[in-house]
Design an enzyme around this catalytic site. Structure first.
Site, short mmCIF file in Angstrom:
data_model
loop_
_atom_site.label_atom_id
_atom_site.label_comp_id
_atom_site.label_asym_id
_atom_site.label_seq_id
_atom_site.Cartn_x
_atom_site.Cartn_y
_atom_site.Cartn_z
N CYS A 186 90.46 -32.75 4.63
CA CYS A 186 90.76 -31.35 4.28
C CYS A 186 89.73 -30.40 4.90
CB CYS A 186 90.76 -31.16 2.76
SG CYS A 186 92.02 -32.15 1.94
N ARG A 211 99.94 -32.97 1.87
CA ARG A 211 99.70 -31.92 2.87
C ARG A 211 101.04 -31.32 3.28
NH1 ARG A 211 94.36 -33.00 4.03
NH2 ARG A 211 93.80 -35.17 3.67
#
Ligand code: BEZ
Length: 238
Positions: free
Chosen positions: A55, A138
């Site tokens: 991330c 995601r």
């Protein structure tokens, strides 16, 4: 279900749907989504958790490209099921400490939604219990200036997204709209585009015999040139 915590994914928006509305607290103040983004494109994306390496690499990359998206009239909005103070601490750490692939001192200026209750994540089908019961996958939602979802991408926890592909998708959607064409496999601005399939035998014949700007591989598969400058001039802000 064995070894799985049940999480209700209350809905799963689809391409062509109106983007589900919500109000949320973010690192840039409260937002009213998608209402306050009317008139511009917006990419709403989720990530699994703050203070995680994939991330972090994604946020540094996306933040470094923010100006390119802004030039294409597109705003970015992130989300994870972490709280506001975690978001703030993580974004400060990124700016102050992380140097990665030539990127450093990266300031994330776009809003990052806090969603501890998972309300927004569930609305957008970002909680996918087979992958994780506690972290959003995601997800990437491309939403047009009228608030309609135009593309959805989902990636698993273990794979960082390709942000050049995300930019390509945005430009391709805008090109298709602006020039009434479609974009073929691996299309990049400057490549030939596909003209709408002939709707009558007459047009099909005309196309096949055309010696002008249209090239036909067969009657249903015709392309034409569309210069990169023409594309970028039409869709990007000065
Ligand atoms: C990461 O961003 O590094 C990550 C987050 C959740 C699970 C696996 C990896």
């Amino acid at each position: 279900m064995e070894n799985t915590v049940e999480v209700k994914t209350t809905s799963m928006p689809r391409i062509g749907d109106k983007a589900p509305a919500f109000k949320a607290v973010t690192t840039q103040g409260e937002i009213d989504f998608p209402k306050q983004y009317e008139g511009s494109w917006v990419i709403l994306f989720s990530h699994p958790a703050d203070f995680t390496p994939v991330c972090t690499s994604e946020f540094m990359t996306f933040a470094s490209m923010e100006e390119r998206f802004a030039k294409a009239n597109c705003k970015l909005v992130g989300l994870s099921v972490d709280g506001l103070y975690s978001h703030i601490a993580w974004l400060r750490t990124i700016k102050e400490k992380i140097e990665y692939r030539g990127m450093k001192d990266v300031e994330v200026k776009f809003p990052l939604i806090e969603d501890i209750t998972m309300e927004v994540a569930k609305k957008y089908g970002m909680m996918q219990p087979g992958e994780s019961a506690t972290k959003a996958v995601r997800a990437v939602f491309f939403i047009d200036p009228k608030g309609i979802i135009r593309t959805i991408l989902y990636y698993p926890l273990s794979l960082g997204r390709n942000f050049e592909e995300i930019y390509r998708v945005l430009i391709a959607l805008q090109t298709a709209d602006a020039f009434s064409v479609a974009c073929p496999a691996d299309w990049q601005p400057g490549d030939d585009v596909i003209v709408p399939t002939a709707g009558s035998c007459g047009v099909a014949k005309e196309r096949m015999e055309s010696k002008k700007d249209i090239k036909c591989y067969d009657w249903f598969f015709c392309t034409k040139k569309l210069g990169k400058d023409e594309v970028l001039q039409k869709i990007t802000k000065k």
